[in-house]
Design a protein around this motif. Sequence first.
Motif, PDB file in Angstrom:
ATOM      1  N   ILE A 100      20.641  40.478  51.377  1.00 55.89           N
ATOM      2  CA  ILE A 100      21.264  39.667  50.331  1.00 55.89           C
ATOM      3  C   ILE A 100      22.429  40.481  49.817  1.00 55.89           C
ATOM      4  N   ALA A 101      23.606  39.877  49.782  1.00 56.77           N
ATOM      5  CA  ALA A 101      24.812  40.578  49.328  1.00 56.77           C
ATOM      6  C   ALA A 101      25.278  39.979  48.005  1.00 56.77           C
ATOM      7  N   ALA A 102      25.758  40.852  47.142  1.00 61.97           N
ATOM      8  CA  ALA A 102      26.316  40.428  45.858  1.00 61.97           C
ATOM      9  C   ALA A 102      27.592  41.211  45.625  1.00 61.97           C
ATOM     10  N   ILE A 103      28.465  40.663  44.795  1.00 60.20           N
ATOM     11  CA  ILE A 103      29.709  41.360  44.475  1.00 60.20           C
ATOM     12  C   ILE A 103      29.998  41.206  42.987  1.00 60.20           C
ATOM     13  N   LYS A 104      30.390  42.292  42.377  1.00 61.29           N
ATOM     14  CA  LYS A 104      30.819  42.309  40.977  1.00 61.29           C
ATOM     15  C   LYS A 104      32.309  42.590  40.979  1.00 61.29           C
ATOM     16  N   ARG A 105      33.096  41.619  40.590  1.00 62.38           N
ATOM     17  CA  ARG A 105      34.550  41.744  40.644  1.00 62.38           C
ATOM     18  C   ARG A 105      35.111  42.332  39.350  1.00 62.38           C
ATOM     19  N   HIS A 106      36.316  42.861  39.447  1.00 56.19           N
ATOM     20  CA  HIS A 106      37.093  43.393  38.319  1.00 56.19           C
ATOM     21  C   HIS A 106      36.357  44.508  37.569  1.00 56.19           C
ATOM     22  N   VAL A 107      35.756  45.411  38.320  1.00 58.46           N
ATOM     23  CA  VAL A 107      35.099  46.566  37.712  1.00 58.46           C
ATOM     24  C   VAL A 107      36.152  47.488  37.106  1.00 58.46           C
TER      25      VAL A 107
END
Length: 86
Positions: free
Chosen positions: A45-52
Amino acid sequence: MRRKAILAVTLGVLVFGFVYVWTFGFFPGKDLKRSGHDYAKQNVIAAIKRHVARSLMWDEALQIVFVFNEKHELTKFDVMPVYTSF
């Protein structure tokens, strides 16, 4: 005259510093090398947190990959930075 020169140099350094930080962020020498990850024939399962972290020239996101075994138990996870720029 000397006071004006000191003031001009100080103001120039401050403006340069502001422009530098605004353009390159606090960490301009970030490591852009991506190590190879192979998830073939694994349940992920892949997740992404943008604008870190972001700047005028680049944007950073975090990609998180959760890897599961056949029993659907979490075996490992990887956190990788993803950079977007011009």
